[in-house]
Design a protein around this motif. Sequence first.
Motif, PDB file in Angstrom:
ATOM      1  N   VAL A  35       0.837  -1.202   0.000  1.00 35.58           N
ATOM      2  CA  VAL A  35       0.000   0.000   0.000  1.00 35.58           C
ATOM      3  C   VAL A  35       0.873   1.253   0.000  1.00 35.58           C
ATOM      4  O   VAL A  35       0.605   2.228  -0.684  1.00 35.58           O
ATOM      5  N   ILE A  36       1.944   1.213   0.788  1.00 34.77           N
ATOM      6  CA  ILE A  36       2.822   2.383   0.859  1.00 34.77           C
ATOM      7  C   ILE A  36       3.722   2.459  -0.371  1.00 34.77           C
ATOM      8  O   ILE A  36       3.933   3.532  -0.939  1.00 34.77           O
ATOM      9  N   ALA A  38       3.499   1.382  -3.556  1.00 35.46           N
ATOM     10  CA  ALA A  38       3.009   1.716  -4.897  1.00 35.46           C
ATOM     11  C   ALA A  38       2.958   3.227  -5.147  1.00 35.46           C
ATOM     12  O   ALA A  38       3.600   3.716  -6.078  1.00 35.46           O
ATOM     13  N   PRO A  39       2.249   4.008  -4.309  1.00 32.61           N
ATOM     14  CA  PRO A  39       2.253   5.447  -4.560  1.00 32.61           C
ATOM     15  C   PRO A  39       3.624   6.082  -4.337  1.00 32.61           C
ATOM     16  O   PRO A  39       3.999   7.017  -5.056  1.00 32.61           O
ATOM     17  N   TRP A  42       5.788   5.578  -7.417  1.00 32.03           N
ATOM     18  CA  TRP A  42       5.326   6.425  -8.521  1.00 32.03           C
ATOM     19  C   TRP A  42       5.793   7.870  -8.324  1.00 32.03           C
ATOM     20  O   TRP A  42       6.326   8.498  -9.237  1.00 32.03           O
ATOM     21  N   LEU A  43       5.593   8.389  -7.096  1.00 28.37           N
ATOM     22  CA  LEU A  43       5.961   9.784  -6.831  1.00 28.37           C
ATOM     23  C   LEU A  43       7.467   9.980  -6.905  1.00 28.37           C
ATOM     24  O   LEU A  43       7.939  11.027  -7.346  1.00 28.37           O
ATOM     25  N   ILE A  45       9.578   8.318  -8.839  1.00 26.09           N
ATOM     26  CA  ILE A  45      10.030   8.304 -10.234  1.00 26.09           C
ATOM     27  C   ILE A  45       9.510   9.511 -11.009  1.00 26.09           C
ATOM     28  O   ILE A  45      10.229  10.113 -11.798  1.00 26.09           O
ATOM     29  N   PHE A  46       8.250   9.875 -10.789  1.00 29.54           N
ATOM     30  CA  PHE A  46       7.651  10.905 -11.649  1.00 29.54           C
ATOM     31  C   PHE A  46       7.494  12.255 -10.975  1.00 29.54           C
ATOM     32  O   PHE A  46       6.879  13.156 -11.527  1.00 29.54           O
ATOM     33  N   PHE A  47       8.019  12.388  -9.761  1.00 28.52           N
ATOM     34  CA  PHE A  47       7.983  13.723  -9.166  1.00 28.52           C
ATOM     35  C   PHE A  47       9.339  14.145  -8.607  1.00 28.52           C
ATOM     36  O   PHE A  47       9.836  15.222  -8.934  1.00 28.52           O
ATOM     37  N   LEU A  48       9.939  13.308  -7.785  1.00 29.35           N
ATOM     38  CA  LEU A  48      11.208  13.705  -7.170  1.00 29.35           C
ATOM     39  C   LEU A  48      12.366  13.630  -8.169  1.00 29.35           C
ATOM     40  O   LEU A  48      13.154  14.570  -8.281  1.00 29.35           O
ATOM     41  N   PRO A  50      12.291  13.821 -11.482  1.00 24.75           N
ATOM     42  CA  PRO A  50      12.259  14.922 -12.461  1.00 24.75           C
ATOM     43  C   PRO A  50      12.822  16.232 -11.910  1.00 24.75           C
ATOM     44  O   PRO A  50      13.538  16.942 -12.615  1.00 24.75           O
ATOM     45  N   LEU A  51      12.511  16.536 -10.630  1.00 24.00           N
ATOM     46  CA  LEU A  51      13.043  17.778 -10.057  1.00 24.00           C
ATOM     47  C   LEU A  51      14.564  17.733  -9.987  1.00 24.00           C
ATOM     48  O   LEU A  51      15.246  18.727 -10.269  1.00 24.00           O
ATOM     49  N   VAL A  53      16.430  16.016 -12.004  1.00 25.21           N
ATOM     50  CA  VAL A  53      16.886  16.151 -13.390  1.00 25.21           C
ATOM     51  C   VAL A  53      16.903  17.621 -13.806  1.00 25.21           C
ATOM     52  O   VAL A  53      17.867  18.098 -14.420  1.00 25.21           O
TER      53      VAL A  53
END
Lengths: 316, 269
Positions: A35-36, A38-39, A42-43, A45-48, A50-51, A53
Amino acid sequence: MSSFDAEHPAPPRRRPWNMVERGLTAIGLSGKALVIAAPALWLAIFFLVPLAVVFGISLTLKQFGRPPYTPLLTTEEGTVQLTLHLNNYILLFTDSLYVAAYLSSIRIALISTIITLCIGYPMAYAIARSPDRWRNILLMLVILPFWTSFLLRVYALSGFMRGNGVINQFLGLFGVEPLVMMQTDFAVYVGIVYTYLPFMILPLYTNLVKLDGSLLEASADLGARPVRTFLSVTLPLSMPGIIAGSMLVFIPAIGEFVIPSLLGGPSTLMIGRVLWDEFFANTNWPRAAAVAIAMLIVVVVPIMLLQRAQDAVVER
Amino acid sequence: MRRGWFLPIAAALGFAFLYAPIVSLVIFSFNESNLVTVWSGFSTKWYGQLLQDQQLLDAAWRSLQIAFFSASIALVLGTLCAVALVRFRRFRGRTVLAGTVAAPLVMPDVITGLALLLLFVAMEATLGWPSGRGMVTIIIAHTTFCMAYVTVVVQSRLADFDGSLEEAAQDLGATPVRVFFDITLPIIAPALVSGWLLGFTLSLDDLVIASFVSGPGSSTLPMVIFSKVRLGVSPDVNALATIIIGFVALGVFAATIVQLRSRPKKARV
C-alpha cells in the motif's frame, strides 16, 4: 434460506480478495508494504527524480545536438568528470529581463490577490450568513465555474473584454468610446481575479460559517456599530481563512502562463511565460531549467506561510 | 442581527461577474454571424461545423481517453496513498510521502511540465523508453497531478469515519484485505467517485503540462483550442465551449446527487 441449518451449511462464498491476499503472501509481501510502496514509488520516479533532473540540467550549457545540453558526466581516459556550469544562475541575477520578470510576476500576483480578497470576502460572508436552504445552492454556484474549463473561462473573458466585445457594446449604447482592455496588464488582473475567485471564496466560507453569532450580538449590545464589529471581531477571527484563500490565489498566479498569453500584451512580463519562451522559442533547455528552479524558490516561501496558517487552524 | 444591504448586493455583483462571460459565450455560440460579438440571428450552424472538424474530433477523443486512464490510475494510487497516510500512523518516510503527494497541487504547471519532459528525454537517452512522446507520457504526467487531488479527497473522507468499524471487523476475524473491500471501500465510495471525476476534469482541462510532454501528432483538445484562440476568436470555439460547459454542468449535478444519496447512509454509520 437458512444458513444456520446444520445439515445444509451455506457453501463458503468465494471472494476474490482472499485470492489477492494469498497471492501477496506467496510472494512474501505484506499488504501494508505494498500500500505504501506503490504510490511512493510512482511519486519518486515521476515527481522527485524529475526535479533532480531539472536541477542537474540547470547546471549545464545549451549546445546543438541531442539532447540540446552539455553532459553533466563525461568519461575521459577512465576518469569520470563532473562539469557544472553556474552561468544560467549568474545570468538570472545579472540580466535585467529575468529580475524584472520575477518582480513583475510577484507584483501582478499580489495585486490580483488583494482584489480577489476584496471581491471574495463579501461574497463568502454573504453565503455564510444566508438562510440554510440557499447556502448549498450558492456554494454550488461558486464551485461550478471551478469545474468548468479554465482555458475556456479565460477565453470567455477575452470575448467579453475585446474591442467589439460585450462591455464595449454596452458602453456604446451610452455613447462611450470603446475602451482598450485586451492585451494590457489590466486584462491580466481581471483574468486572475475571475479564474481564481472560487479558490478565495471556499476557504473564507469554511472559516466564516463557523463564526459564532453570539460574539457579533455581544459586540452590538456593547454599542459597537457594524463597521466596528466587523473590524474588531469578524476580521481578526477570519484571519486563517484570509491567509489560506490568499495563498491559494497568490501561489498559482505567480506561475501563470495561460492568462498572460491570452489576455496580456507584449509588455506583460510574467515568469511562467518567460520559462515557456525560453524553452519553446529559444530552445534553451538549461536556462529554462534554471528559471524553473529559481521560480520554485520564489513559490516555496508562500507555501510555507500557508502551511503555518493551516497548522494554526488545527491548533485552535 | 439586522441584515444590511451591502452583503446581498456585493454577492449578487460577484455572481454576475462570475457568470456573465460564460452566459454571453453560450448565447453567442448560437449566433448566425461570422463576427463573434455581433448578433444577427439564431443558428446552430457552428455546432454542425464542429462535427466536420476532424482535427478537433481526434483531439477530443484523445483527450477523453487520456483523462479516463489518468483518472483511473490516479484513483488507485491516490486511494492507496490516502489509506497509508490515514490508517498507518507511523512508518518510515511518512512525512516525505505526505509532502510529495501534496506538492503537485501547488507546483506551477510550467515547472511540472518542464520537469517531466526533461525526465522523459533523459530516460529515452539512457533506457530507450519512452521512445518519443505521446499519449503514454501525457497519461503519466496527468496521473501524477490527479493523484494528488484523489489523495486529498479520499484522505478527508477516511479521516471522517472512525476506525472502530474496521477494528470490529478485524476482531471478528476478517483479514486486512477483506476489511478494506467489505468495510472501508463502501464507506469511502462517494469520495472515490468525486476523486475520479475531479481527476477526469482536471486532465481534460490541462493545457500547459500536456504541451510539454506531448509529441508531434498527439495534441490534446485544450492544445487545439489554445492554438485556435491564439489565431483569433472563432465562433466554432464558442460552440465547442458551450458543449463542454454543458457536459461539466451535467457531471457536477450527477456528482451532487451521488453525494446527497450517500448522506443517509453516512447518518446510519
